[in-house]
Design a protein around this motif. Sequence first.
Motif, PDB file in Angstrom:
ATOM      1  N   PRO B  78       0.821  -1.211   0.000  1.00 39.81           N
ATOM      2  CA  PRO B  78       0.000   0.000   0.000  1.00 39.81           C
ATOM      3  C   PRO B  78       0.853   1.258   0.000  1.00 39.81           C
ATOM      4  CG  PRO B  78      -0.117  -1.117   2.127  1.00 39.81           C
ATOM      5  CD  PRO B  78       0.601  -2.019   1.199  1.00 39.81           C
ATOM      6  N   SER B  81       1.565   2.404  -3.593  1.00 39.96           N
ATOM      7  CA  SER B  81       0.456   2.954  -4.367  1.00 39.96           C
ATOM      8  C   SER B  81       0.193   4.382  -3.915  1.00 39.96           C
ATOM      9  CB  SER B  81      -0.790   2.082  -4.240  1.00 39.96           C
ATOM     10  OG  SER B  81      -1.330   2.172  -2.956  1.00 39.96           O
ATOM     11  N   GLU B  82       0.410   4.634  -2.649  1.00 38.25           N
ATOM     12  CA  GLU B  82       0.189   5.993  -2.162  1.00 38.25           C
ATOM     13  C   GLU B  82       1.275   6.941  -2.670  1.00 38.25           C
ATOM     14  OE1 GLU B  82      -0.807   6.139   1.941  1.00 38.25           O
ATOM     15  OE2 GLU B  82      -0.734   8.325   2.025  1.00 38.25           O
ATOM     16  N   LEU B  84       2.965   6.568  -5.353  1.00 34.17           N
ATOM     17  CA  LEU B  84       2.722   6.741  -6.781  1.00 34.17           C
ATOM     18  C   LEU B  84       1.611   7.746  -7.037  1.00 34.17           C
ATOM     19  CD1 LEU B  84       3.459   5.723  -9.615  1.00 34.17           C
ATOM     20  CD2 LEU B  84       1.620   4.056  -9.392  1.00 34.17           C
TER      21      LEU B  84
END
Lengths: 339, 339
Positions: B78, B81-82, B84
Motif C-alpha cells: 500500500p 500505491s500511495e 505513486l
Amino acid sequence: MRGPTLKDLAEKLGLSITTVSRALGGYSDVAEATRQRVLQAAEEMGYVPDVTARRLQKGRTDTIGFVIPTFGPRFSDPYFSELLAGIGNEAARQNFDLLVSTRAPDTPEEKQAYRRMVEGRLVDGLLVVRTRVKDPRITYLSNLGFPFVSFGRSDLAVDFTYLDVDGALGMEWVAQHLIALGHERVAYISAPQDLMFCIHRSKGLQATLQRNGLSLRSGHLVVCDLTEGGGFKAMNQLLDLNPRPSAVVACNDLMAMGAMSAAQRRGLAVGHDVAITGFDDIPLAQHAHPPLTTVRQPIYDIGRRICRMLIRMIRGEELPERHVLLEPELVVRESSGIG
Amino acid sequence: MRGPTLKDLAEKLGLSITTVSRALGGYSDVAEATRQRVLQAAEEMGYVPDVTARRLQKGRTDTIGFVIPTFGPRFSDPYFSELLAGIGNEAARQNFDLLVSTRAPDTPEEKQAYRRMVEGRLVDGLLVVRTRVKDPRITYLSNLGFPFVSFGRSDLAVDFTYLDVDGALGMEWVAQHLIALGHERVAYISAPQDLMFCIHRSKGLQATLQRNGLSLRSGHLVVCDLTEGGGFKAMNQLLDLNPRPSAVVACNDLMAMGAMSAAQRRGLAVGHDVAITGFDDIPLAQHAHPPLTTVRQPIYDIGRRICRMLIRMIRGEELPERHVLLEPELVVRESSGIG
DNA sequence: ATTATATCCCAAAACGTTTCGGATGTCAAA
DNA sequence: TTTGACATCCGAAACGTTTTGGGATATAAT
C-alpha cells in the motif's frame, strides 16, 4: 551531456548514416567486417538510439498506457500495486514501456488523460480497469477503434476485449458458505453501485440469498467507498441496528478489514459474535486477526494477462479469446466462523 | 484512424504550416482573425499535436521516470500505491507525463531500465526511491549529471538532491516509548541491511537503547524481507526464544502486521503479552487489531514533494533546499500496550 | 567481351513539430 | 517620393531515426 547520434558514429567511421543504422539493425546488406566496426564504435562511444526519433519515424510508440483511478489524497491500495507490478513486468518482458497516470474516476481530468494518451499518440494501446456503468472510457475508445483491453466487463452494447473475474460466482460461494453456517441475518457492505464489479458481486450475493429463502433486510445494505475507513463507518451503521446482522459481507478486503476493526472496537469477537468476509485475498487478509475469509483473485497474473492480451492486439495478432472470465476461489479462514 | 496533422490543417485553411503552428502557439505575429480561424478549424477537425514530434523538435520529453523496486511476484504494498498517487498527481498538475517501470532491485534488469530511460532520452529526470548502500543508481546518475531526486539518503561521497524522513529519530521515539513502558527485552525485526532507511532506523533504535543501558540481545535482531510474510516468520523465530522478547519493533507496518499475526496465532495478546510497533502508518495500521503503534510519514505528500523538486530541477530553477529531512511523528496505539 | 548476379553501400525522403530569418504589403512620417 | 516601422505571413532547416530505391564495384556465367 547528450549522447552521440547516428551522425556522430557515421562521421567517425567514415560511413553513411544509412549504413550505420542498418549495421546496428542487423541487416544482411552490410559486410560483416563493417558491422563489427560499427558495433564496436557504438559500444565505445556509448551510443543508444534516441527513442523519440525512432518513434516518430516508425509511427508507433511501443508504449502502453494505464490510467489508475485514484480516490482522495490517500490512495493506499495494495491491490493496485500488485496489479501494476504484473502489468509492468509483462510490459518490460515484451519491450514495451508503461505510461502511467493517476486520476480520480469520472472527472474531466481523467477524460483528459485518456485523450492525451490516445490523440497525442503517446501510447499504442490502453489498459482500462475498474469499469463503470455506461463506462465513457469504453465508449470513447471503442468509437475510435483504439486498441484497449479492460479488466472488467461493462453494460454497454459494444463488443470489446476484456478479462474479468466472475464476481457473482465468488459471492455465490460466500453466501453459500454463510448459509451453511446457519446465518440468516446477512448484511452487505457495498462499494458505489456504478462500479461493474460491485454490481456483479451484489447480484451474486442477493441471488444466492434469495434462492435460499433469504434476503438483505432493509438497512442491511450500506454503500461506502472502497477503503478501510469506509468499511469501518459502514460497519458501525450496521452494528447500530437491532437486531444486528450476524454476518457481514464486504465488497473487498480493505473494507472488510475496516469492518472487523469496527466490530472489535465494540468488543465483538469476529468469527464468533459476527462473521465477516472480504474479496480479493490481498496478502494482508491472511495475516489479519482473525484471518479473513475471502475470495481470491490472482491479481498479479491478471495484470500480466491483460497486458499480454493488449500487446498481442497492438501487434495485430489474433487473440485466442476476446472475453475471459476467471473463476475465483473461496478461501475460508476464521473471520467467518471459528470451529 | 490517425488524427489530422498541422499539414492537414494548413492545407484546409490555405495557410502555411508555420502560421498554423504559431497561431496555435499563441504567437503575436499572426492576425487575430486568422488565429480564430485556425483555432476553430483545429477544434472541428479534432487536431491534437503529435507529442512525439514535438518532443523530438524541442529536445525534451516533459516526462519523469520512476522505477519501482518490486520484490517477488506478489508485490502488494500500500505504501507504493500511495507514493505513486502523490507523484502522479503532482506530475499531472505540472503537465508532466510519468513513465513507470517495475523491476527487482539490484538486478541487471533494473540497471537496464535506468539506462533506457536516461540514455534513450525517454525522460527528463528520474525519481529514485529506496536507496541502498553504495547505491549504484545514484553513482550512475550523478556521473552523468542527469537530473534526479531521491527519496532517501545514501552513504556515497557524492552530493545529490534528496528528501528523507528521519528514521533514526522515529525509532528513537519508539524506543523511548517502549522503555517508558518498562520493556527491557526489546527485539528488532529488520529489513535487509543494505537499505539505507533500514540502517538509519536500526541505528536510531540501537543508539537509544544503549543510551538507556539496554541493547538488542543475541538473537533479538532478525532480518527478513519487507512483507507480512517476512514479519510473520521473523516473529515466530523471536517467540521461540527463551525468554522471549517483551517488545518487538518492526521496520515497517507490513512486517509488524505479520508479526502481530504470528503472536496471535500462538495465543498471545498483542499489547499485553507482547508489544509490537511498526513504521509508516499505512491506513491499515489504524484498523489493525489491536491498532498498531507506529511512526507516521506523510507518504502522499512525500510523493508530491519529490516530484515537485525534480520538476524544478529539470526546469533549471534553483531549489530552496537540496536536502530535506522530515520529522516523522510517533503514533501511539494499542499494539504497544493497553491501559 | 558482354551480361548477369551478388555484395556492399548510400542519398534522399519521410515522420510532425518548432523556429530562424526573411518576404511582402501597408501606412505614416520625412 | 523615399524611408522606416509595423503587421502578417511563409520557406526551409532542424530534431534523429528508418526506409526506399537505387548505385557502384567485383565476381561469375555466357
